[in-house]
Design an enzyme around this catalytic site. Structure first.
Site, short mmCIF file in Angstrom:
data_model
loop_
_atom_site.label_atom_id
_atom_site.label_comp_id
_atom_site.label_asym_id
_atom_site.label_seq_id
_atom_site.Cartn_x
_atom_site.Cartn_y
_atom_site.Cartn_z
N ARG A 103 0.87 -1.19 0.00
CA ARG A 103 0.00 0.00 0.00
C ARG A 103 0.90 1.23 0.00
O ARG A 103 1.19 1.83 1.02
CB ARG A 103 -0.90 -0.02 1.24
CG ARG A 103 -1.80 1.21 1.37
CD ARG A 103 -2.83 1.29 0.28
NE ARG A 103 -3.74 0.16 0.31
CZ ARG A 103 -4.45 -0.23 -0.78
NH1 ARG A 103 -4.34 0.40 -1.95
NH2 ARG A 103 -5.26 -1.27 -0.68
N GLN A 126 -7.51 -7.73 -9.09
CA GLN A 126 -7.42 -6.31 -9.43
C GLN A 126 -5.95 -5.92 -9.65
O GLN A 126 -5.08 -6.26 -8.85
CB GLN A 126 -8.05 -5.49 -8.30
CG GLN A 126 -7.59 -4.05 -8.24
CD GLN A 126 -8.71 -3.05 -7.98
OE1 GLN A 126 -9.69 -3.01 -8.71
NE2 GLN A 126 -8.56 -2.26 -6.94
N HIS A 202 1.73 2.84 -10.48
CA HIS A 202 0.76 3.32 -9.48
C HIS A 202 1.48 4.17 -8.42
O HIS A 202 1.60 3.78 -7.25
CB HIS A 202 0.08 2.10 -8.85
CG HIS A 202 -1.22 2.36 -8.18
ND1 HIS A 202 -1.37 3.30 -7.17
CD2 HIS A 202 -2.43 1.80 -8.35
CE1 HIS A 202 -2.63 3.28 -6.76
NE2 HIS A 202 -3.29 2.37 -7.46
N ASP A 246 -11.32 9.45 -8.07
CA ASP A 246 -10.83 8.22 -8.73
C ASP A 246 -11.17 8.34 -10.22
O ASP A 246 -12.21 7.88 -10.66
CB ASP A 246 -11.49 6.99 -8.09
CG ASP A 246 -10.80 5.70 -8.50
OD1 ASP A 246 -9.87 5.75 -9.32
OD2 ASP A 246 -11.20 4.63 -7.98
N GLU A 303 -1.02 8.28 -11.63
CA GLU A 303 -0.60 6.97 -12.12
C GLU A 303 -0.62 6.92 -13.65
O GLU A 303 -1.67 6.72 -14.25
CB GLU A 303 -1.56 5.91 -11.57
CG GLU A 303 -1.87 6.05 -10.10
CD GLU A 303 -3.16 5.32 -9.69
OE1 GLU A 303 -3.59 4.40 -10.41
OE2 GLU A 303 -3.75 5.72 -8.67
#
Ligand code: BG6
Length: 328
Positions: A103, A126, A202, A246, A303
Site C-alpha cells: 500500500r 485487481q 501506481h 478516482d 498513475e
C-alpha cells in the site's frame, strides 16, 4: 555501496544524497529520497540512453511527452540542493513481506489495471499479478556519478500460468539521478500468440493531499470511477483531491506537474503511457485494512498508464513504457 543488493530488496544510492529502494516483491519502489533544488535542467537523456538496448535512443527526438534528447544531459547546481527527503508515501500498515501488494510506493499494475474487464483475464486479481510476484534482480546498468541504475526481471512461471497462460518477459529498469527517478517497463512477448495487456505505474506521491494540484488536465476526457464509470470532461485548470477522487484521464498528454504548494513541485513525463489515473480515497480509505489512520491525507496517486485500451503485441514483439519523475 551505490547498488546494495539485499535478499529482499535492492537499494540504489546516488553520490549526491538521493536513494531509492526496490522490493523484489512486485519490483515495488518503496522509497525515493531526493533533495529539492532549483537548478536542474534535465537528466532525461541519461535515463533514456540507459533504457535503450545498445544505447541507441528509440524515441529521443520525437517523444510526445517532451523527454529530452541525448545531449541535453545533467546540469546540476548541487549548491542549490536542500536536504534529501522522502517523495513517496508508504502506509505504516503496508505489508512488505510479500503477503499482499504494498500500500504505497510504486506498484506495477500488469497485465491489467483495475478489476478484470475481459473474460480472458477473469482469473486475475485487481491490477494483475506483477505487483504481487517476486521479481529477480537482473543487473546493474550503471553505477556512476551521473546516475545509478538497475534492472529487475519477471517471466512467466507455473504460478503465473495458473491465471494467465501467455508467456512473457518483463524487464523493469529503475534509474536514479540526483533529483530524478526514472522507471521503465519493457514487455516482451516470448510466445507466438498475441499478448494483450494494460500497464500502469501506481505512484503514491507523499505530500499534503489538501493542497495537492495536478495539471494540465483541463479539457481531457475521463472515466469517473466514483460515479460508476460515468464519462466526463475535466473543466478545471488544476485538479485537486480534496474530495474522494478516482478518475482515469484518457489520452491525457503524457506530461504533468504535481505540486504541493508552496514547497514541492514534481514533473512527471512519460513515454507510451498515454492515460493517467488520479486517485485519493479520502475517508473511504479507512476501509482499507493496510491504510494507516488518516493516511489519505498524506498522499496523492498520479498513475501514468496504458489503460483505456489494451496493447496488443504480436508474437516476438516488444513494448516499453516509461515515466521520468523529477523534483523541480
Ligand atoms: C487506483 C484505482 O488506481 O487504485 C482505484 O483507480 C483503486 O479504483 C486504487 O481503489 C487502489 O487499488 P488497490 O487494489 O491497491 O486497493
Amino acid at each position: 555501496m551505490p547498488v546494495d543488493i539485499q535478499p529482499d530488496r535492492v537499494v540504489l544510492r546516488h553520490p549526491a544524497g538521493a536513494s531509492t529502494t526496490v522490493l523484489l516483491y512486485g519490483a515495488t519502489v518503496i522509497s525515493w529520497i531526493a533533495p529539492s533544488h532549483s537548478g536542474l535542467a534535465s537528466t532525461s537523456g541519461l535515463t533514456e540512453r540507459l533504457d535503450t538496448p545498445g544505447g541507441v535512443p528509440a524515441t529521443a527526438s520525437h517523444d510526445a511527452a517532451g523527454i529530452a534528447p541525448l545531449g541535453a544531459a545533467a546540469q546540476f547546481k548541487s549548491s542549490d540542493a536542500a536536504p534529501p527527503s522522502e517523495r513517496l508515501f508508504v502506509s505504516s500498515l503496508a505489508s512488505l513481506d510479500g503477503t499482499k501488494p504494498v500500500r504505497g510506493g510504486i506498484p506495477i499494475c500488469w497485465p491489467i489495471f483495475g478489476p478484470p474487464s475481459r473474460d480472458e483475464y477473469k482469473g486475475l486479481k485487481q491490477h494483475g499479478f506483477a505487483r504481487s510476484s517476486v521479481w529477480s534482480y537482473g543487473e546493474t546498468v550503471l553505477d556512476a556519478a551521473e546516475g545509478v541504475s538497475a534492472r529487475f526481471v519477471l517471466q512467466n512461471s507455473a504460478e503465473t500460468e495458473k491465471v494467465f497462460p501467455q508467456p512473457f518477459k518483463l524487464v523493469y529498469t529503475v534509474t536514479l539521478a540526483e533529483h530524478q527517478l526514472t522507471t521503465s517497463l519493457r514487455v516482451y512477448n516470448t510466445g507466438a500468440q498475441p499478448l494483450t495487456f494494460q500497464a500502469l505505474l501506481h505512484n503514491y506521491f507523499r505530500g499534503d493531499a489538501a493542497v495537492a494540484q495536478v495539471q494540465p488536465l483541463k479539457g481531457i476526457g475521463y472515466v469517473d470511477k466514483v460515479r460508476d464509470g460515468a464519462r466526463d470532461t475535466e473543466q478545471r485548470d488544476t485538479v485537486d483531491v480534496r474530495q474522494y477522487t478516482d478518475r482515469v484521464y484518457e489520452t491525457a498528454g503524457g506530461a504533468y506537474t504535481l505540486s504541493f504548494p508552496p514547497s514541492t513541485h514534481l514533473s512527471i513525463k512519460t513515454h507510451n503511457l498515454p492515460d493517467v489515473t488520479v486517485w485519493n480515497p479520502q475517508e473511504t480509505g479507512s476501509g482499507m485494512a493496510d491504510m494507516e489512520p488518516g493516511g489519505w491525507e498524506r498522499y496523492v496517486c498520479v498513475e501514468p498508464g496504458y489503460v483505456a485500451r489494451f496493447v496488443s503485441l504480436p508474437g516476438g514483439g516488444e513494448w516499453w513504457g516509461q515515466q521520468v519523475l523529477t523534483v523541480l
